[in-house]
Write an enzyme that holds these catalytic residues in place. Structure first.
Site, PDB file in Angstrom:
ATOM      1  N   TYR A  43      20.191  35.094  17.848  1.00 11.34           N
ATOM      2  CA  TYR A  43      19.203  34.977  18.913  1.00 11.34           C
ATOM      3  C   TYR A  43      19.725  34.284  20.159  1.00 11.34           C
ATOM      4  CZ  TYR A  43      16.013  36.919  15.550  1.00 11.34           C
ATOM      5  OH  TYR A  43      15.418  37.772  14.669  1.00 11.34           O
ATOM      6  N   TYR A 101       6.460  35.684   9.257  1.00  9.24           N
ATOM      7  CA  TYR A 101       7.890  36.017   9.357  1.00  9.24           C
ATOM      8  C   TYR A 101       8.419  36.316   7.964  1.00  9.24           C
ATOM      9  CZ  TYR A 101      12.861  35.926  10.050  1.00  9.24           C
ATOM     10  OH  TYR A 101      14.189  36.288  10.049  1.00  9.24           O
ATOM     11  N   LYS A 105      16.537  30.808   0.571  1.00 10.04           N
ATOM     12  CA  LYS A 105      16.825  29.572   1.305  1.00 10.04           C
ATOM     13  C   LYS A 105      17.248  28.396   0.417  1.00 10.04           C
ATOM     14  CE  LYS A 105      15.172  30.628   5.786  1.00 10.04           C
ATOM     15  NZ  LYS A 105      14.070  31.493   6.228  1.00 10.04           N
TER      16      LYS A 105
HETATM   17  C1  LIG Z   1      14.159  32.958   6.301  1.00 11.89           C
HETATM   18  C2  LIG Z   1      13.060  33.748   5.752  1.00 11.89           C
HETATM   19  C3  LIG Z   1      13.250  35.078   5.320  1.00 11.89           C
HETATM   20  C4  LIG Z   1      14.574  35.784   5.460  1.00 11.89           C
HETATM   21  O1  LIG Z   1      15.591  35.181   4.726  1.00 11.89           O
HETATM   22  P1  LIG Z   1      17.128  35.450   5.132  1.00 11.89           P
HETATM   23  O2  LIG Z   1      17.900  34.780   4.036  1.00 11.89           O
HETATM   24  O3  LIG Z   1      17.326  34.829   6.470  1.00 11.89           O
HETATM   25  O4  LIG Z   1      17.319  36.922   5.151  1.00 11.89           O
HETATM   26  C5  LIG Z   1      12.171  35.744   4.788  1.00 11.89           C
HETATM   27  N1  LIG Z   1      10.958  35.154   4.674  1.00 11.89           N
HETATM   28  C6  LIG Z   1      10.745  33.885   5.060  1.00 11.89           C
HETATM   29  C7  LIG Z   1       9.391  33.275   4.884  1.00 11.89           C
HETATM   30  C8  LIG Z   1      11.783  33.141   5.636  1.00 11.89           C
HETATM   31  O5  LIG Z   1      11.551  31.890   6.051  1.00 11.89           O
END
Ligand SMILES: *Cc1c(COP(=O)(O)O)cnc(C)c1O
Length: 428
Positions: A18, A146, A276
Site C-alpha cells: 500500500y 476486511y 496471523k
Molecule cells: C489479515 C487478515 C486477513 C488476511 O490475512 P493475510 O495473512 O494477510 O492474507 C483476513 N482476515 C482478517 C480479519 C485479517 O485481519
C-alpha cells in the site's frame, strides 16, 4: 551493507504494501528484533506497538519458538502434504480443534489468512452443491469488513475501502449488510440486525454463507461491536439456511480478551478462519476449521473431495512454530496480561478524546485505537513516532496499537505517552 546502499536497493526493486513505487513512503531498515524491541540499522531501538500486524504476540525472537523451529529444521523444513502426514501437523490440528468453539472438527492448514478465507468460501460453495443446492454460491458480508487481498477474499471486504469498482467484472458480486452499530458495549436492539435479516430472507436461495469478523472489524476500520449483535447474526444465518463463517484471523489467540472473539457470545461457527498470531509471528500459516457436517457434506458430493491443495499445505516448520506458540500462550497468564493492557491503554489513550481533531478513542482487550477526523500524514506521523522511540504504523484516520502480550507496564506507558504526544501535535 551500509544503510544508504540498502535503502537504494529497496527503492530500486522492492514493492512495499500500500505505497507507491514511484514516490514511496519512507521505510525503516530493521536489523534485528527481540522481545518488544525492534532494532534499527542506525542502532536505535523502538518499542513495538504493532505486533507486526497482530502476529508477534509473544514478542520477537522468542527462545521457545526458536528452539521449536530449530528442532523441526533438523528433521525437515517441508514435505508435501499429498499422501504424507507428519507429527507437527497432526498435533497442531488436534490443538486447534481443542481450542476452537465446539464442533469444528476438521482442519485445513494453509499458507496465509487470505487463502484460509478463499478455502472457507470454496468450502461453503461445495457444501451447498453437495446438498443439491447449487444456486447457493453468493456470500453475505457486512460493510467495514476486511478479509484479505486475494480476489475471493476481496469480494467480501468493504466495497468502498476494498475498491470494488476498480475490480468490477473480475470480483464476484456479493451482498452487503450495514456494518454493526459501533461499540462493544452498545445496547443491542432487534432492529439493529433487521437489514441483515431482510437480505438473508430475500436471497436465501442464492446465499451460501454469512462471513464476518466477530466483535472486532480489523483493517476495515478497527471497529468494535456488540457480542449480542454477533449472536443474533449467527442465529439468523441458521434460521435462513446460511452457513456462518467466522474470520478470526485478526482476533484469534486472545487479542480481544477471549481465546477467540466468538467466545464473547458463545457463538459456534460452521467454518472458522485462523491466521496471523497462529505461529506467534514467526512463519506464515493459516487454517480453516470446519464442522464435521460441512466437511463430510462436501465429500458426499461430486467430485467427492475438497478442491484445494496448496504446495506448502501443512508446512511442518510453520506447524512446529504454531504448536510452540499455542503452548507458550496457554502456559502464560495471557488473560490477565490482556486485561492489564486494556486498563492501561484506556487510561493512557483516553485523554486524546478531548482533542477537537480526534473523533473517537476506543480500547478492547489488547487493541487501542485513536480515530482522527481526517486522514493522517503517514510519513510524518511515523517519523514522529520513531523519534519518540516507538513503532506505530497508522493508516487513514486510524492511529492504533496492539502490542505484544508480554509488554511491560513501563513500555506500554511509554507507548501510550508517545500516542498522546504525537496525536496532540497533529493539528499544528
Ligand atoms: C489479515 C487478515 C486477513 C488476511 O490475512 P493475510 O495473512 O494477510 O492474507 C483476513 N482476515 C482478517 C480479519 C485479517 O485481519
Amino acid at each position: 551493507m551500509d544503510i544508504a546502499e540498502l535503502l537504494e536497493l529497496d527503492r530500486q526493486h522492492v514493492w512495499h504494501p500500500y505505497t507507491s513505487v514511484t514516490s514511496p513512503l519512507p521505510v525503516y531498515p530493521v536489523v534485528s528484533a527481540k522481545g518488544t524491541r525492534l532494532r534499527l540499522a542506525d542502532g536505535r531501538e523502538l518499542i513495538d506497538g504493532m505486533s507486526s500486524w497482530w502476529c508477534a504476540i509473544h514478542g520477537y525472537n522468542h527462545p521457545a519458538l526458536n528452539a521449536a523451529m530449530a528442532a523441526q529444521l533438523e528433521k525437515m523444513s517441508h514435505v508435501m502434504f499429498g499422501g504424507i502426514t507428519h507429527e507437527p501437523a497432526a498435533l497442531l490440528c488436534r490443538e486447534l480443534v481443542r481450542l476452537a468453539p465446539p464442533g469444528l472438527d476438521k482442519v485445513f492448514v494453509c499458507d496465509s489468512g487470505s487463502v484460509a478465507v478463499e478455502v472457507a468460501i470454496k468450502m461453503a460453495v461445495q457444501y451447498w452443491h453437495a446438498m443439491g443446492r447449487p444456486r447457493k454460491k453468493r456470500f453475505l458480508a457486512v460493510r467495514s469488513g476486511y478479509h484479505g487481498d486475494t480476489l475471493g477474499a476481496m469480494s467480501v471486504c468493504d466495497p468502498g475501502t476494498g475498491m470494488h469498482t476498480l475490480f468490477s467484472g473480475i470480483l464476484p458480486e456479493q451482498l452487503f449488510a450495514p456494518a454493526p452499530k459501533a461499540g462493544f458495549d452498545a445496547p443491542f436492539e432487534e432492529a439493529d440486525t433487521a437489514p441483515l435479516a431482510a437480505l438473508m430472507r430475500e436471497h436465501r436461495d442464492t446465499l451460501a454463507a454469512l462471513i464476518l469478523e466477530p466483535v472486532v472489524q480489523g483493517a476495515g476500520g478497527m471497529r468494535f461491536y456488540s457480542p449480542a449483535w454477533l449472536s443474533r447474526a449467527r442465529e439468523l444465518a441458521r434460521e435462513n439456511g446460511l452457513l456462518f463463517i467466522a474470520d478470526e484471523i485478526a482476533t484469534g489467540f486472545g487479542r480481544t480478551g477471549k481465546m477467540f472473539a466468538c467466545g464473547h457470545a458463545d457463538v459456534r461457527p460452521d467454518i472458522l478462519c485462523l491466521g496471523k498470531a497462529l505461529t506467534g509471528g514467526t512463519m506464515t500459516l493459516a487454517a480453516a476449521l470446519a464442522t464435521r457436517e460441512v466437511a463430510e457434506g462436501i465429500c458426499q458430493g461430486a467430485p467427492g473431495v475438497f478442491m484445494h491443495g496448496p504446495t506448502f499445505m501443512g508446512n511442518p516448520l510453520a506447524c512446529a512454530a504454531a504448536l510452540a506458540s499455542i503452548r507458550l500462550l496457554e502456559e502464560s497468564p495471557w488473560e490477565k496480561r490482556i486485561h492489564t493492557m486494556e486498563t492501561r491503554m484506556r487510561e493512557g489513550l483516553t485523554p486524546c478524546a478531548k482533542l477537537p481533531w480526534v473523533a473517537d478513542v476506543r480500547v478492547l482487550g489488547g487493541i487501542g485505537v485513536v480515530e482522527t477526523r481526517s486522514p493522517v500524514n503517514v510519513a510524518e506521523i511515523q517519523r514522529k513516532f520513531v523519534e519518540r522511540g516507538v513503532w506505530v504504523r497508522p493508516f487513514g484516520k486510524l492511529v492504533y496499537i496492539m502490542p505484544p502480550y508480554i509488554i511491560e507496564a513501563d513500555d506500554l506507558d511509554h507507548l501510550c505517552a508517545a500516542m498522546r504526544g504525537v496525536v496532540e501535535e497533529l493539528e499544528q
